[in-house]
Design a protein around this motif. Structure first.
Motif, short mmCIF file in Angstrom:
data_model
loop_
_atom_site.label_atom_id
_atom_site.label_comp_id
_atom_site.label_asym_id
_atom_site.label_seq_id
_atom_site.Cartn_x
_atom_site.Cartn_y
_atom_site.Cartn_z
N HIS A 72 0.83 -1.21 0.00
CA HIS A 72 0.00 0.00 0.00
C HIS A 72 0.86 1.25 0.00
CE1 HIS A 72 -4.07 -1.62 0.44
NE2 HIS A 72 -3.56 -2.55 1.22
N SER A 273 -10.62 1.44 -14.17
CA SER A 273 -9.54 2.41 -14.07
C SER A 273 -9.87 3.49 -13.04
CB SER A 273 -9.25 3.05 -15.43
OG SER A 273 -10.36 3.82 -15.88
N LYS A 274 -11.13 3.90 -12.97
CA LYS A 274 -11.53 4.90 -11.99
C LYS A 274 -11.41 4.36 -10.57
CE LYS A 274 -15.41 7.86 -10.62
NZ LYS A 274 -16.81 8.26 -10.93
N LEU A 275 -11.91 3.15 -10.35
CA LEU A 275 -11.91 2.59 -8.99
C LEU A 275 -10.50 2.24 -8.52
CD1 LEU A 275 -15.04 0.26 -9.18
CD2 LEU A 275 -14.87 2.47 -8.04
N SER A 276 -9.62 1.88 -9.45
CA SER A 276 -8.26 1.50 -9.07
C SER A 276 -7.28 2.66 -9.19
CB SER A 276 -7.78 0.32 -9.92
OG SER A 276 -7.91 0.60 -11.31
N ASN A 277 -7.78 3.81 -9.60
CA ASN A 277 -6.97 5.03 -9.63
C ASN A 277 -5.73 4.89 -10.51
OD1 ASN A 277 -6.42 7.71 -8.96
ND2 ASN A 277 -5.15 7.14 -7.20
N VAL A 278 -5.95 4.40 -11.73
CA VAL A 278 -4.88 4.36 -12.73
C VAL A 278 -5.39 5.04 -13.99
CG1 VAL A 278 -3.83 2.25 -11.81
CG2 VAL A 278 -5.58 2.09 -13.61
N ARG A 304 -3.53 -2.69 -8.58
CA ARG A 304 -4.42 -1.67 -8.02
C ARG A 304 -5.88 -2.15 -8.02
NH1 ARG A 304 -1.86 3.46 -8.61
NH2 ARG A 304 0.28 3.18 -7.83
N ALA A 308 -8.49 -2.33 -4.94
CA ALA A 308 -9.85 -1.78 -5.02
C ALA A 308 -10.89 -2.84 -4.65
CB ALA A 308 -10.13 -1.23 -6.41
N GLN A 311 -11.05 -3.14 -0.96
CA GLN A 311 -11.80 -2.02 -0.39
C GLN A 311 -13.30 -2.25 -0.54
OE1 GLN A 311 -10.04 1.16 -2.66
NE2 GLN A 311 -8.34 1.46 -1.22
#
Length: 406
Positions: A72, A273-278, A304, A308, A311
Motif C-alpha cells: 500500500h 480504471s476509476k476505482l483503481s486510480n490508474v 491496483r 480496489a 476495499q
C-alpha cells in the motif's frame, strides 16, 4: 461571590490539566504513522533481476515482460509495470471489480416462474413460463432444483407450452434454443442423459428426481403473456460465490455475461480504471473474459484492481480468498502450479501470453500485491518461472496464508 469562586475552581482545574509536565510528548518520527515501511526492498529488486535474467537467458525479450510488485505504501519491483500488455484472464480481475461495483457481494439473480390457467389435480391447464433473470450461473443443478419446487407447488403436468421470456442462457451456452432444450430436459428425469445424471449424482442433498411432463412446445418471446401469475422465484448463488467459480475455473461465459450487464468492455475498463486510480490507458478492454490480445492491462493496474476489490469487500464477512482461487487449497487453474501455500491468485493464458496476479500477506510489509505479464512462447516454462519468483519472495518474507472464510 459564587461565580468568582467557580471561576477560580475551573481556572485551577484547567491549569492542572494543561500542566506541560503531565502531557506525554512523543517525538514525531516515533509516531506509528511514520513507521510505515515506505522504502523499497533491495532483496526484492535482486529477486526480480534474477527472474528477468533467467528469461533473458532463454532468449525471451525482456522489453515484452511486465512485472509490478507493491505494498500500500511502496513500489518494490517494476519492469514495464505501467505499460498495458495482453492480459488474458487477468481481465477477470476487472470483471470482478466491476461486478462488485454494480451489485452487492450477496446479490442474487432471480429467475421467475409464472403460469397461465388453473392447476387441477396436479395438471396446469395452461402454460408454464420461465422469465430469464440474467443469471450467469444457471446450470443443471439449478434446473433440477427448480423442477422439484414446481412439484412442491402441485404441478406434475403442463397442458400448454413451456414459454421462455427474455435472453435465456443455461449451462454456459449462449444459444437460447439449446438452453431451452436443456431446461426442458432437466425438468423431467425420464429425459436425462449421462451428463444430467452425473450432475444430479454430485448434488449435495439432491431432491427427488423431477418428472414434470410438458405437453406443448418451447416458445420464446420478449415479454410476459397477458394474465401471467407469478408462481415461484428461483434465486441464484450469491454474487461472491459466482465470482469465485468464475475465477477458479476461469469461466469465460460467466465473465462475458457479467461484463455485458455492466455495459461491455469499454465501460468495464472505464469503471475499473476509476476505482483503481490508474490512467484509462492502463486498462483497455473489449470484453470481460480476456479472450483476445486486445484486452490490455498494465501490471500496476492489475495490482491496483486487487486493492480496489479489497476495499469493496472490507465491510463484508469475506476476504479476497473468497473471490479468487487459493494455492494449496483449490485446483481449477492452479492444478499444475507450484505457488506457495495460501496465496489468492488469478491466472491468465493465451497462445503466447502467461499472466499471474495475486496477493501475499507478510509480517514485514503487510499486504503485497504482484502481477506478472509474460508475452512469449513456452507457457509451461513461463509458469514455472513465475512460481519460482513467488517462492523466492515467500522465502524472503515471513508470510501468512490468506484463506477463504469458514
Amino acid at each position: 461571590m459564587f461565580f468568582s469562586t467557580l471561576l477560580t475552581i475551573f481556572s485551577g482545574w484547567f491549569n492542572f490539566a494543561l500542566t506541560p509536565q503531565e502531557v506525554p510528548l512523543i517525538p514525531w518520527h516515533e509516531n506509528p504513522i511514520f513507521q510505515l515501511p515506505t522504502e523499497g526492498d533491495e532483496e526484492v529488486e535482486r529477486i526480480l533481476e534474477q527472474y528477468l535474467e533467467g528469461l533473458a537467458n532463454r532468449n525471451v525479450p525482456i522489453n515484452q515482460q511486465g512485472v509490478w510488485i507493491q505494498t500500500h505504501w511502496a513500489t518494490l519491483g517494476d519492469n514495464r509495470g505501467t505499460i498495458p500488455a495482453p492480459a488474458a484472464s487477468i481481465t477477470k480481475v476487472a470483471t470482478t471489480l466491476g461486478a462488485l461495483d454494480k451489485w452487492s457481494v450477496d446479490h442474487r439473480f432471480l429467475t421467475n416462474i409464472y403460469t397461465t390457467g388453473d392447476i387441477l389435480g396436479g395438471v396446469l391447464q395452461g402454460d408454464l413460463i420461465v422469465e430469464a433473470g440474467n443469471d450467469p450461473f444457471f446450470v443443471w443443478e439449478d434446473a433440477i432444483a427448480l423442477g422439484d419446487e414446481i412439484r412442491k407447488l402441485g404441478i406434475e403436468r403442463v397442458r400448454g407450452n413451456l414459454i421462455i421470456v427474455g435472453d435465456w442462457q443455461m449451462n454456459f451456452k449462449e444459444n437460447n434454443l439449446t438452453s431451452g432444450d436443456d431446461l426442458r430436459r432437466a425438468l423431467n428425469s425420464d429425459n436425462w442423459n449421462y451428463t444430467v445424471e452425473t450432475q444430479y449424482q454430485g448434488m449435495e442433498n439432491p431432491p427427488p428426481r423431477p418428472q414434470l411432463v410438458i405437453e406443448g412446445e418451447n416458445i420464446f418471446r420478449d415479454g410476459l403473456p397477458p394474465a401471467s401469475n407469478l408462481l415461484y422465484t428461483h434465486s441464484s448463488k450469491p454474487l461472491h460465490q459466482i465470482l469465485r467459480a468464475m475465477n477458479l475455473y476461469s469461466n469465460n461465459f460467466i465473465a462475458d455475461h457479467l461484463a455485458q450487464q455492466i455495459g461491455g468492455g469499454d465501460q468495464l475498463g472505464a469503471i475499473a480504471s476509476k476505482l483503481s486510480n490508474v490512467p484509462p490507458e492502463e486498462i483497455q478492454l473489449i470484453n470481460g473474459s480476456g479472450l483476445g490480445v486486445d484486452n490490455r492491462i498494465s501490471p500496476r493496474a492489475a495490482c491496483r484492481m486487487l486493492i480496489a476489490i479489497e476495499q469493496k469487500i472490507a465491510n463484508h464477512n469475506i476476504t479476497i480468498a473468497d473471490l479468487f482461487p487459493v494455492s494449496g487449497i483449490d485446483e481449477g487453474t492452479l492444478k499444475e502450479r507450484n505457488i506457495p501455500f495460501g496465496v489468492p491468485v488469478k491466472t491468465g493464458s493465451l497462445a503466447v501470453v502467461s499472466a499471474l496476479s495475486g496477493v501475499i500477506d507478510t509480517e514485514e510489509r503487510e499486504t503485497v500485491y504482484f502481477a506478472i505479464m509474460n508475452y512469449a512462447n513456452g507457457l509451461d516454462d513461463l509458469r514455472n518461472r513465475q512460481d519460482q519468483l513467488l517462492t523466492d519472495l515467500d522465502n524472503h518474507w515471513q508470510t501468512r496464508p490468506i484463506l477463504p472464510m469458514p
